[in-house]
Design a protein around this motif. Structure first.
Motif, mmCIF file in Angstrom:
data_model
loop_
_atom_site.group_PDB
_atom_site.id
_atom_site.type_symbol
_atom_site.label_atom_id
_atom_site.label_comp_id
_atom_site.label_asym_id
_atom_site.label_seq_id
_atom_site.Cartn_x
_atom_site.Cartn_y
_atom_site.Cartn_z
ATOM 1 N N LEU A 136 7.617 -0.494 17.153
ATOM 2 C CA LEU A 136 8.515 0.482 16.549
ATOM 3 C C LEU A 136 9.671 0.836 17.475
ATOM 4 C CD1 LEU A 136 5.892 2.821 14.897
ATOM 5 C CD2 LEU A 136 7.431 1.250 13.735
ATOM 6 N N GLY A 137 9.411 0.899 18.765
ATOM 7 C CA GLY A 137 10.438 1.280 19.722
ATOM 8 C C GLY A 137 10.958 2.690 19.445
ATOM 9 N N ALA A 138 11.375 3.366 20.455
ATOM 10 C CA ALA A 138 11.858 4.736 20.302
ATOM 11 C C ALA A 138 13.089 4.787 19.407
ATOM 12 C CB ALA A 138 12.174 5.344 21.668
ATOM 13 N N ASP A 139 13.987 3.813 19.512
ATOM 14 C CA ASP A 139 15.221 3.828 18.723
ATOM 15 C C ASP A 139 14.967 3.499 17.265
ATOM 16 O OD1 ASP A 139 16.691 4.461 20.934
ATOM 17 O OD2 ASP A 139 17.172 2.378 21.420
ATOM 18 N N SER A 140 13.907 2.752 16.970
ATOM 19 C CA SER A 140 13.680 2.328 15.583
ATOM 20 C C SER A 140 13.243 3.480 14.691
ATOM 21 C CB SER A 140 12.648 1.200 15.525
ATOM 22 O OG SER A 140 11.362 1.693 15.805
ATOM 23 N N LEU A 141 12.782 4.580 15.274
ATOM 24 C CA LEU A 141 12.361 5.710 14.457
ATOM 25 C C LEU A 141 13.523 6.632 14.100
ATOM 26 C CD1 LEU A 141 8.984 6.618 16.162
ATOM 27 C CD2 LEU A 141 9.345 5.387 14.040
ATOM 28 N N ARG A 143 7.619 4.914 6.312
ATOM 29 C CA ARG A 143 6.367 4.329 5.815
ATOM 30 C C ARG A 143 6.454 2.806 5.845
ATOM 31 N NH1 ARG A 143 5.461 7.413 1.667
ATOM 32 N NH2 ARG A 143 7.002 6.405 0.367
ATOM 33 N N ASP A 144 7.590 2.255 5.426
ATOM 34 C CA ASP A 144 7.763 0.808 5.445
ATOM 35 C C ASP A 144 7.723 0.255 6.869
ATOM 36 O OD1 ASP A 144 8.006 0.876 2.702
ATOM 37 O OD2 ASP A 144 10.198 0.656 2.692
ATOM 38 N N ARG A 145 8.380 0.948 7.803
ATOM 39 C CA ARG A 145 8.381 0.504 9.198
ATOM 40 C C ARG A 145 6.981 0.543 9.789
ATOM 41 N NH1 ARG A 145 14.146 2.953 10.949
ATOM 42 N NH2 ARG A 145 14.731 1.040 12.015
ATOM 43 N N LEU A 146 6.257 1.620 9.494
ATOM 44 C CA LEU A 146 4.889 1.735 9.999
ATOM 45 C C LEU A 146 4.002 0.646 9.410
ATOM 46 C CD1 LEU A 146 4.436 5.616 9.912
ATOM 47 C CD2 LEU A 146 4.550 4.162 11.956
ATOM 48 N N SER A 147 4.153 0.383 8.123
ATOM 49 C CA SER A 147 3.355 -0.665 7.474
ATOM 50 C C SER A 147 3.645 -2.035 8.071
ATOM 51 C CB SER A 147 3.622 -0.692 5.969
ATOM 52 O OG SER A 147 3.157 0.484 5.369
ATOM 53 N N THR A 202 3.298 -4.726 -7.274
ATOM 54 C CA THR A 202 4.096 -3.615 -6.765
ATOM 55 C C THR A 202 3.255 -2.354 -6.867
ATOM 56 O OG1 THR A 202 6.126 -4.639 -7.536
ATOM 57 C CG2 THR A 202 6.204 -2.288 -7.082
ATOM 58 N N THR A 203 3.132 -1.635 -5.748
ATOM 59 C CA THR A 203 2.382 -0.393 -5.757
ATOM 60 C C THR A 203 3.296 0.745 -6.168
ATOM 61 O OG1 THR A 203 2.878 0.145 -3.473
ATOM 62 C CG2 THR A 203 0.918 -1.201 -3.861
ATOM 63 N N LEU A 204 2.735 1.879 -6.493
ATOM 64 C CA LEU A 204 3.540 3.050 -6.832
ATOM 65 C C LEU A 204 4.432 3.448 -5.669
ATOM 66 C CD1 LEU A 204 1.027 5.266 -8.824
ATOM 67 C CD2 LEU A 204 2.957 3.968 -9.702
ATOM 68 N N ASP A 205 3.934 3.293 -4.440
ATOM 69 C CA ASP A 205 4.750 3.614 -3.267
ATOM 70 C C ASP A 205 5.983 2.708 -3.190
ATOM 71 O OD1 ASP A 205 3.114 5.641 -2.415
ATOM 72 O OD2 ASP A 205 1.965 4.356 -1.052
ATOM 73 N N ASP A 206 5.822 1.446 -3.599
ATOM 74 C CA ASP A 206 6.934 0.503 -3.549
ATOM 75 C C ASP A 206 7.952 0.752 -4.658
ATOM 76 O OD1 ASP A 206 5.675 -0.748 -1.440
ATOM 77 O OD2 ASP A 206 4.728 -2.265 -2.708
ATOM 78 N N ALA A 207 7.540 1.418 -5.726
ATOM 79 C CA ALA A 207 8.407 1.613 -6.879
ATOM 80 C C ALA A 207 9.530 2.600 -6.604
ATOM 81 C CB ALA A 207 7.578 2.088 -8.072
ATOM 82 N N GLY A 208 9.400 3.402 -5.569
ATOM 83 C CA GLY A 208 10.454 4.345 -5.219
ATOM 84 C C GLY A 208 10.090 5.755 -5.611
ATOM 85 N N PRO A 209 10.969 6.696 -5.310
ATOM 86 C CA PRO A 209 10.683 8.097 -5.581
ATOM 87 C C PRO A 209 10.657 8.390 -7.084
ATOM 88 C CG PRO A 209 12.917 7.851 -4.743
ATOM 89 C CD PRO A 209 12.260 6.502 -4.669
ATOM 90 N N LEU A 210 9.883 9.395 -7.450
ATOM 91 C CA LEU A 210 9.812 9.826 -8.842
ATOM 92 C C LEU A 210 11.076 10.553 -9.233
ATOM 93 C CD1 LEU A 210 6.185 11.248 -8.857
ATOM 94 C CD2 LEU A 210 6.948 9.061 -9.762
ATOM 95 N N ALA A 211 11.393 10.496 -10.515
ATOM 96 C CA ALA A 211 12.556 11.226 -11.002
ATOM 97 C C ALA A 211 12.338 12.716 -10.769
ATOM 98 C CB ALA A 211 12.756 10.953 -12.492
ATOM 99 N N THR A 220 13.893 9.212 0.969
ATOM 100 C CA THR A 220 14.338 7.912 1.463
ATOM 101 C C THR A 220 13.928 7.722 2.920
ATOM 102 O OG1 THR A 220 16.208 7.906 -0.060
ATOM 103 C CG2 THR A 220 16.353 6.441 1.840
ATOM 104 N N ALA A 221 14.107 8.761 3.720
ATOM 105 C CA ALA A 221 13.712 8.679 5.133
ATOM 106 C C ALA A 221 12.210 8.440 5.267
ATOM 107 C CB ALA A 221 14.121 9.955 5.870
ATOM 108 N N ARG A 222 11.422 9.157 4.471
ATOM 109 C CA ARG A 222 9.963 8.959 4.508
ATOM 110 C C ARG A 222 9.588 7.546 4.082
ATOM 111 N NH1 ARG A 222 8.629 14.416 1.665
ATOM 112 N NH2 ARG A 222 8.569 15.791 3.437
#
Length: 191
Positions: A183-188, A126-130, A102-111, A120-122
């Motif tokens: 990604l499609g226009a709607d997926s963003l 990021r997950d969709r782009l990956s 698990t990477t730090l990015d996968d661990a979720g936002p910092l407190a 959450t949106a970012r």
């Protein structure tokens, strides 16, 4: 001593390779600094995981240092290094497919993050782009990362990857088109 001292960034790769082969550790360190981001982009294009890509880059630079005297064209050090990175990445990928760190990015936002909704949106984007980038061919991912994220020119990518600049342009076009389709226009848009 009345001469002008050149910095690593002013010296060509060939000069730095020559100095490094003669035992100058600072020269090899200059090569590492100069080519680290490109090596990482190549590794990430193969590995698809930032942690694994970092491991591959470190391993590739160690291998490059060990094999530096076999670099037949020191002025093409970047292309030589890219081949080592790709080979190390493929070897690493073959032998460590099961690794699920698990990477730090996968661990979720910092407190204490400033805006949880925006974070959450970012994270979703990021997950969709990956996921979309994972669907591209290795060559398409590498070209896309080097051009769009690292700012390399078509000619520079061509030299690094041993392909004509026109092929780089076409590969980049294919990669961008595939990303748009994936990604499609709607997926963003937010759910």
């Amino acid at each position: 001593m009345g001469g002008v001292i050149k910095t690593d960034m002013e010296e060509s790769d060939a000069v730095l390779v020559g100095r490094a082969c003669a035992g100058d550790g600072d020269a090899f360190e200059g090569l590492v600094r100069r080519h680290m981001r490109a090596a990482y982009a190549v590794a990430l294009g193969v590995m698809r995981n930032p942690t694994d890509a970092e491991d591959v880059v470190q391993d590739a630079f160690i291998k490059a240092l060990e094999e530096l005297e076999s670099c037949r064209e020191p002025d093409r050090f970047a292309a030589w290094l890219a081949r080592i990175v790709r080979n190390r990445a493929h070897s690493f990928h073959r032998y460590r497919r099961v690794r699920r760190a698990t990477t730090l990015d996968d661990a979720g936002p910092l407190a204490g993050a400033s805006d949880p909704a925006q974070d959450t949106a970012r994270s979703r984007l990021r997950d969709r782009l990956s996921l979309a980038a994972a669907e591209l061919s290795e060559k398409q991912r590498q070209v896309l990362l080097l051009h769009d994220l690292e700012g390399w020119k078509h000619r520079e990518i061509g030299e690094l990857m041993d392909m004509p600049a026109g092929t780089v342009r076409y590969t980049l076009h294919q990669a961008r088109r595939a990303m748009r389709e994936l990604l499609g226009a709607d997926s963003l848009k937010e759910d």
